[in-house]
Motif scaffolding. Structure first.
Motif, mmCIF file in Angstrom:
data_model
loop_
_atom_site.group_PDB
_atom_site.id
_atom_site.type_symbol
_atom_site.label_atom_id
_atom_site.label_comp_id
_atom_site.label_asym_id
_atom_site.label_seq_id
_atom_site.Cartn_x
_atom_site.Cartn_y
_atom_site.Cartn_z
ATOM 1 N N CYS A 20 -2.866 -0.393 -4.950
ATOM 2 C CA CYS A 20 -2.068 -0.058 -3.798
ATOM 3 C C CYS A 20 -1.087 1.009 -4.042
ATOM 4 O O CYS A 20 -0.201 0.804 -5.002
ATOM 5 C CB CYS A 20 -1.385 -1.214 -3.098
ATOM 6 S SG CYS A 20 -0.341 -1.068 -1.729
ATOM 7 N N HIS B 78 -1.034 -3.573 3.182
ATOM 8 C CA HIS B 78 -0.771 -2.409 3.404
ATOM 9 C C HIS B 78 -2.024 -1.493 4.143
ATOM 10 O O HIS B 78 -3.003 -1.960 3.914
ATOM 11 C CB HIS B 78 -0.181 -1.609 2.393
ATOM 12 C CG HIS B 78 1.199 -1.819 1.674
ATOM 13 N ND1 HIS B 78 1.315 -2.755 0.437
ATOM 14 C CD2 HIS B 78 2.307 -1.711 2.361
ATOM 15 C CE1 HIS B 78 2.755 -2.781 0.587
ATOM 16 N NE2 HIS B 78 3.219 -2.018 1.527
ATOM 17 N N CYS C 3 -3.032 -6.717 0.351
ATOM 18 C CA CYS C 3 -1.794 -6.943 0.218
ATOM 19 C C CYS C 3 -0.999 -6.613 1.434
ATOM 20 O O CYS C 3 0.036 -6.877 1.766
ATOM 21 C CB CYS C 3 -0.930 -5.830 -0.741
ATOM 22 S SG CYS C 3 -1.474 -4.146 -0.547
ATOM 23 N N CYS D 43 2.714 -0.958 -3.417
ATOM 24 C CA CYS D 43 3.171 -2.365 -4.175
ATOM 25 C C CYS D 43 2.217 -2.522 -5.245
ATOM 26 O O CYS D 43 1.013 -1.733 -5.420
ATOM 27 C CB CYS D 43 3.022 -3.448 -3.110
ATOM 28 S SG CYS D 43 1.338 -4.001 -2.590
HETATM 29 ZN ZN LIG Z 1 0.476 -2.888 -0.996
#
Ligand SMILES: [Zn+2]
Length: 448
Positions: A431, A413, A411, A434
């Motif tokens: 995550c 991150h 994602c 998110c």
């Molecule tokens: Zn994320």
């Protein structure tokens, strides 16, 4: 600021000391005495009359005495100046005990010797370097000279980390990598593996070219860049073009500025001829700049107010190309542009006051500094001395290290690897920032 004032007054004392009569005057007087004495010896040896000897000796007395006194005066002045600087040094920078509890380099004498030898070589101090290397080797004689291993590995690994991405099993490799210094045998750091003569020849060439650049002669640097154009281009370096461009500008300025002979090879026509002969090879990469250089011809009578004013300003051009040249020359040798020893010592000196403060504070509290991978405080280093960005994991709040590197997950991150491993359920993780989920194998190591 306080340190600056101290330094200023120290510099003041030093310059006062420098103004005092130099010791060269004393050396001159000593030479004079030697001449007086040897003249007298010849006179006596060549004389027929036995009275000549005593006469010569008598005549010799006064000049010898006064010259000796002069020598003594010079020495006294010099030594009192030295003492004064010493006193000023003691006053402004009193001796302080250095924190030596953690001497991480204490066991790495061969490495330190190697760094010192390398520093001397790259600074062009060839004589000092070879004495140093000789002395180190006489002290630590080795039965077998080390093999021809890669000689230039003292450079910081700026690029680093290739092939590491996403490899979950690289912990062992990392451990070896960072502890490489400890697991290597001394032979790897034997000074004969420096190939000092080879390096010396290389650096002698570099300093020769730099000397020409200092005298505003670009030709040797251009020839070097052309001879190495393949390697330079592979590095994405524009050095050859930058040098050639400056040569064009330099010729363009004409004899009044460049001091070269006033003939068809100089001035605007000389610059044009130069461009025709040499710029063709740069067209694919630098067409726009070449067009600008050519267009500037139109503005020649009034270049200062033209849009090309900047391109034709040569105030710092020679120092700039000299710096680029040094950087590229060193990088082709596999070395950084600045001496790593110089950088390490300077950075250390800058960090030292805080380190000492910290040590005093922890000692009085009875606490101890246990993190081996990072300093427990920020070090105030200038930007030019920062090579690696630091990433702090937003979850664990820990600074990432070789063993616990930052990882980017699908994602986008970023987390420290240990954090990610803790988040993992089976092979999957969610995550923390998110709603995405991901697989451990899709996480990629980030090299900052
Ligand atoms: Zn994320």
């Amino acid at each position: 600021m306080e340190a600056k004032q101290k330094l200023d007054s120290l510099v003041d004392d030093l310059s006062k000391a420098n103004k005092l009569p130099r010791l060269s005057a004393a050396a001159h007087d000593v030479d004079k005495i030697i001449k007086l004495l040897s003249d007298a010896r010849e006179q006596i040896a060549g004389a027929m009359d036995p009275h000549t000897a005593s006469l010569t000796m008598t005549k010799l007395q006064n000049p010898i005495k006064t010259t000796f006194e002069k020598v003594n005066d010079h020495l006294k002045a010099a030594s009192s100046a030295h003492k004064k600087v010493g006193r000023s040094l003691d006053k402004h920078f009193p001796l302080q005990q250095l924190p030596t509890d953690n001497d991480s380099m204490g066991d790495h004498l061969p490495l330190i010797n190697r760094a010192v030898a390398m520093h001397l070589l790259r600074e062009g101090q060839f004589g000092v370097a070879s004495t140093f290397i000789d002395e180190v080797q006489t002290k630590n004689p080795r039965a077998t000279p080390s093999s021809f291993d890669e000689p230039m590995d003292e450079d910081e690994d700026d690029e680093g980390g290739e092939g590491d991405e996403g490899d979950e099993d690289d912990t062992d490799a990392d451990a070896d990598g960072s502890l490489g210094l400890a697991v290597s045998t001394d032979d790897d750091y034997d000074l004969s593996s420096l190939h000092s003569q080879e390096l010396q020849d290389k650096f002698a060439e570099m300093y020769q070219i730099l000397q020409h650049l200092k005298a505003q002669n670009l030709i040797p640097a251009i020839e070097w860049a052309r001879a190495n154009s393949f390697e330079l281009e592979a590095r994405g370096s524009n050095l050859e073009f930058e040098l050639s461009k400056l040569q064009y500008v330099w010729l363009f300025k004409g004899p009044a500025v460049n001091g070269l002979p006033d003939d068809q090879h100089n001035g605007r026509s000389g610059a044009l001829t130069y461009a025709r002969r040499h710029f063709g090879r740069f067209q694919s990469r630098h067409l726009r700049e070449i067009q600008q250089l050519a267009s500037a011809m139109v503005f020649a009578p009034n270049l200062a107010t033209s849009p090309y004013h900047q391109t034709f300003s040569i105030d710092s051009a020679f120092t700039d190309v000299a710096a680029s040249f040094t950087r590229e020359f060193c990088s082709l040798l596999g070395l950084s542009a600045e001496s790593p020893l110089y950088l390490a010592v300077t950075a250390g000196a800058l960090a030292l006051p805080r380190l000492m403060k910290y040590m005093l504070a922890t000692r009085s509290k009875g606490t101890e500094w246990t993190t081996a991978q990072e300093l427990p405080f920020e070090t105030p280093l200038p930007e030019s001395m920062l090579f690696h960005s630091i990433f702090v994991c937003p979850v664990s709040k820990e600074q990432t290290t070789e063993h616990n590197p930052p990882m980017v997950i699908p994602c986008g991150h970023m987390l420290a690897r240990e954090t990610l491993q803790k988040l993992c359920k089976g092979n999957r993780f969610k995550c923390p920032y998110c709603p995405s989920e991901g697989l451990m194998k899709d996480a990629r190591r980030v090299v900052l």
